[in-house]
Design a protein around this motif. Sequence first.
Motif, PDB file in Angstrom:
ATOM      1  N   PHE A  29      -5.016   3.254  -4.886  1.00 21.90           N
ATOM      2  CA  PHE A  29      -4.212   3.513  -3.693  1.00 21.90           C
ATOM      3  C   PHE A  29      -5.065   3.408  -2.442  1.00 21.90           C
ATOM      4  O   PHE A  29      -6.291   3.522  -2.486  1.00 21.90           O
ATOM      5  N   ILE A  30      -4.391   3.173  -1.326  1.00 21.83           N
ATOM      6  CA  ILE A  30      -4.996   3.229   0.003  1.00 21.83           C
ATOM      7  C   ILE A  30      -4.300   4.338   0.760  1.00 21.83           C
ATOM      8  O   ILE A  30      -3.065   4.378   0.810  1.00 21.83           O
ATOM      9  N   LEU A  52      -0.443   3.752  -0.072  1.00 25.38           N
ATOM     10  CA  LEU A  52      -0.012   2.381  -0.320  1.00 25.38           C
ATOM     11  C   LEU A  52      -0.595   1.973  -1.659  1.00 25.38           C
ATOM     12  O   LEU A  52      -1.801   2.096  -1.889  1.00 25.38           O
ATOM     13  N   THR A  94       4.918   0.578  -1.482  1.00 25.18           N
ATOM     14  CA  THR A  94       4.371  -0.728  -1.857  1.00 25.18           C
ATOM     15  C   THR A  94       4.346  -1.652  -0.637  1.00 25.18           C
ATOM     16  O   THR A  94       3.700  -2.697  -0.672  1.00 25.18           O
ATOM     17  N   PHE A 102      -0.588  -3.651  -0.109  1.00 20.98           N
ATOM     18  CA  PHE A 102      -1.896  -3.160  -0.566  1.00 20.98           C
ATOM     19  C   PHE A 102      -2.904  -4.310  -0.578  1.00 20.98           C
ATOM     20  O   PHE A 102      -4.043  -4.164  -0.125  1.00 20.98           O
ATOM     21  N   HIS A 106      -6.257  -4.215   1.681  1.00 15.62           N
ATOM     22  CA  HIS A 106      -7.457  -3.863   0.923  1.00 15.62           C
ATOM     23  C   HIS A 106      -8.755  -4.414   1.516  1.00 15.62           C
ATOM     24  O   HIS A 106      -9.766  -3.695   1.591  1.00 15.62           O
TER      25      HIS A 106
END
Length: 216
Positions: A29-30, A52, A94, A102, A106
């Motif tokens: 996850f972020i 996210l 999402t 994501f 990232h």
Amino acid sequence: MSSPTDDSRKTKAIRSCVERLRSRLKDRFILIGGASMLLLGSQRATNDVDILVPSDEDVPALVSFLAADKSFSNEGGHLQFQHPDFSPSLDILTIAVERMTFEQAHPHCLTIKEVKVPRPDYSLAMKVQCFYLRQDDENGEKKRASDLRDIEFLLSEMVKRSEFFGHYHLLELRQELGAEHFIRVGGRKFMLPWDQNSEAQKESGADPFTVELEEE
């Protein structure tokens, strides 16, 4: 208005929630939103935790996985972190700010205490977009006020880091903050010079430092 004590309790609960998520989800996850601001150093308390996750993540299964942990409760698919001081809600996304995934975010993340958060410049881009997407109602205005506080914080952080951001949709933010305050929090320093912006960026809006405003 919350008191400093209330804010401290909320912040403590949010940090505990993030630590538990890190323990359970590792790097899947972020952390975004107000909770990510806390990890970057902001003092603004928030009521929820937004994460996210990868586009192919099975969110209902992830909700069930976390709900099996006694640290979280699940009321009709709505997760809350259980903490004696405050119980923040957990939102699993999402897609953020309408289209960001994501996978897109990232490469633009920092890792702070083993948790991925968007870099200040990327967080600022997200906050600017959120600001414009808010509804024109009482809740939307409240959210905009929080956005502005986060934007001020991010501007200050970027100045400290000598980072720059070539986004040319800040005219409305200048209107909201007032030109003097906008400059004081570092707005001018983080902007790319006008002649260094692309033709597309120049066409997207007026220079926020030279255009005349009706009210200042």
